[in-house]
Scaffold this active site. Structure first.
Site, PDB file in Angstrom:
ATOM      1  N   ASP A  75      -7.003   4.491  -4.425  1.00 52.42           N
ATOM      2  CA  ASP A  75      -7.652   4.375  -3.109  1.00 52.42           C
ATOM      3  C   ASP A  75      -8.238   5.768  -2.862  1.00 52.42           C
ATOM      4  O   ASP A  75      -8.482   6.510  -3.838  1.00 52.42           O
ATOM      5  CB  ASP A  75      -6.619   3.958  -2.038  1.00 52.42           C
ATOM      6  CG  ASP A  75      -7.273   3.586  -0.699  1.00 52.42           C
ATOM      7  OD1 ASP A  75      -7.791   2.473  -0.585  1.00 52.42           O
ATOM      8  OD2 ASP A  75      -7.290   4.431   0.226  1.00 52.42           O
ATOM      9  N   LYS A  96       0.864  -1.181   0.000  1.00 52.57           N
ATOM     10  CA  LYS A  96       0.000   0.000   0.000  1.00 52.57           C
ATOM     11  C   LYS A  96       0.894   1.223   0.000  1.00 52.57           C
ATOM     12  O   LYS A  96       2.062   1.144   0.411  1.00 52.57           O
ATOM     13  CB  LYS A  96      -0.881  -0.016   1.252  1.00 52.57           C
ATOM     14  CG  LYS A  96      -2.129   0.836   1.139  1.00 52.57           C
ATOM     15  CD  LYS A  96      -3.274   0.145   0.431  1.00 52.57           C
ATOM     16  CE  LYS A  96      -4.415   1.107   0.195  1.00 52.57           C
ATOM     17  NZ  LYS A  96      -5.645   0.419  -0.274  1.00 52.57           N
TER      18      LYS A  96
END
Ligand code: NDP
Length: 452
Positions: free
Chosen positions: A172, A132
């Site tokens: 995201d 991430k």
């Protein structure tokens, strides 16, 4: 022989040690705690998993990258943001996970998201590891040119760490199709490679997969439907409370409507909208996706059926199902109590870790079907992996084909979580089922690959 109590004692000690070694990262602690507290039965049942160092390695990212991102605004002023990429675990495939641009981003947030991603990606059954990244850059109120310059500066550092066989970022919070376009352009320019598989969420005209923007929201609705089916019910006619109004929330609303449910809310950080006639998804897309406006503007334009509640908690609105789809820890114990009082039957997390641990416990005690994010919102990363597959083959699948695959994957994830929970003596506990099933797949690969 290791008993459940021995395993629990060891996992508790590990949690304390992780908190000591990673100070001031409450979200990471929360995510680790939530997984470790469900693993004792599997460590007791499968002695190979109790091998010293296995769980410890799983909780330590393989690599953490932090870098400076300088950029100039439209007035020529220089800003300095911080960029992150945490490459958490690559036992199952290249690191895979989104980039978040939001002022709240810090190392602890990125680590919590990366840790979750490892288990989520394992649950999809596809060949993807977990990672991430992101930045504390706030895209809100910035012009397209400013966002482009920021993305170019961000990629000027990130490019050396990623690649189609190494690490494949996606979107995201704050990173959608526009940002992926700018990031891909800069990657292509620096490397002089048309390497479509280096980023997912691309436009369908240049390597993106059909249904990728829809996939997370569609997937979480399919997961909610599967949980209801398990109880002999379906989505038809159910009132749904949805939070957020970004990518996940919009396509959650769209799929709920398509399956005959009635989504009555959405929200942003300034408040929520409740629409007695059900959310008009075309108006929602116009306000949020096309005009990049605020959710209050939806209410202003919708007419008498909708009202905007500034600063309110969307969870006070009664509904049969709830789909938190905005951000972490947005649904606390009091919110859960209100939902339970109003008769909620199922909760599927579209966002990552939106429900606090106390609220999860309350739902489970009340017999509400609770689908954790690492299972319920895995549809997005699953279609990202399908995008990688299409890129490798230099082909594009039809929307129907991708949607069929998505439905199959979400049903498989539901079945895996359900069966795993039953196998470990906690039937209906999707949190334990998801954690253990994800853990088993990653742990088996790590054991096979040796101590690295
Ligand atoms: P978007 O940026 O498209 O939308 C985020 C939404 O959440 C906006 O409505 C935003 O409102 C709201 N929001 C963000 N931060 C806060 C906050 N601190 N308080 C209140 N509201 C907030 O993001 P996505 O829809 O892509 O992501 C939503 C969630 O889903 C995140 O948890 C993400 O990690 C998760 N997720 C996303 C996937 C994807 O494919 N995009 C895949 C799997 C999970 P505002 O504009 O006011 O900030």
């Amino acid at each position: 022989m290791t008993t459940r109590d021995d395993s629990k004692t060891r996992l508790d000690a590990l949690r304390v040690e992780i908190e000591r070694r990673n100070p001031a990262q409450p979200e990471f602690h929360q995510a680790v705690h939530e997984v470790l507290e469900t693993l004792a039965p599997v460590l007791a049942a499968r002695p190979e998993y109790a091998e010293p160092g296995l769980v410890e390695r799983l909780c330590e990212p393989e690599r953490q990258i932090i870098f400076r991102v300088p950029w100039q605004d439209d007035q020529g002023r220089v800003h300095v943001n911080r960029g992150f990429r945490v490459e958490f675990n690559s036992a199952l495939g290249p690191y895979k996970g989104g980039l978040r641009f939001h002022p709240s981003v810090n190392l602890g947030i990125v680590k919590f998201l990366g840790f979750e991603q490892v288990f989520k990606n394992a649950l999809t059954g596809l060949g993807i590891g977990g990672g991430k990244g992101g930045s504390d850059f706030d895209p809100r109120g910035r012009s397209d040119a400013e966002v482009m310059r920021f993305c170019q500066s961000f990629m000027t550092e990130l490019y050396r760490h990623i690649g189609e066989h190494t690490d494949v970022p996606a979107g995201d919070i704050g990173v959608g199709g526009r940002e992926i376009g700018y990031l891909f352009g800069q990657y292509r320019r620096i490397t002089n490679r048309w390497e479509a598989g280096v980023l997912t969420g691309k436009g369908t005209g240049w390597g993106g997969s059909a249904i990728r923007p829809e996939a997370t929201g569609y997937g979480s609705v399919l997961f909610a439907a599967a949980m209801l089916r398990e109880r002999g019910e379906d989505l038809e006619g159910q009132t749904a409370v949805v939070s957020g109004s970004g990518n996940v929330a919009v396509y959650t609303v769209e799929k709920l409507l398509a399956l005959g449910a009635n989504p009555v809310t959405c929200s942003d950080s300034s408040g929520y909208v409740v629409d007695d006639k059900g959310i008009d998804v075309d108006l929602l897309k116009q306000v949020k996706e096309v005009e990049r406006g605020r959710i209050s503007e939806y209410a202003e334009r919708r007419g008498a059926s909708a009202r905007f509640v500034p600063g309110g908690r969307v969870w006070e609105v009664p509904g049969d199902i709830a789909l938190p789809s905005a951000t972490q820890n947005e649904l606390g114990e009091d919110d859960a109590a209100a939902l339970v009082r109003n008769g909620v039957k199922a909760v599927a997390e579209g966002a990552n870790m939106p429900t606090t641990p106390d609220a999860v416990r309350l739902f489970q005690q009340a017999g509400v079907a609770f689908g954790p994010g690492k299972a319920a919102n895995a549809g997005g990363v699953a279609v990202s992996a399908l995008e990688m597959a299409q890129n490798h083959a230099r082909t594009a699948w039809t929307p129907n084909r991708v949607e069929e695959e998505l439905a199959r994957i979400m049903n498989d994830i539901h079945t895996t979580c359900h069966e795993t929970a039953a196998r470990y003596g906690v039937p209906g506990d999707y949190v334990t089922g998801a954690n253990i099933a994800g853990f088993e797949r990653v742990a088996d690969a790590m054991l096979a690959q040796g101590v690295i």
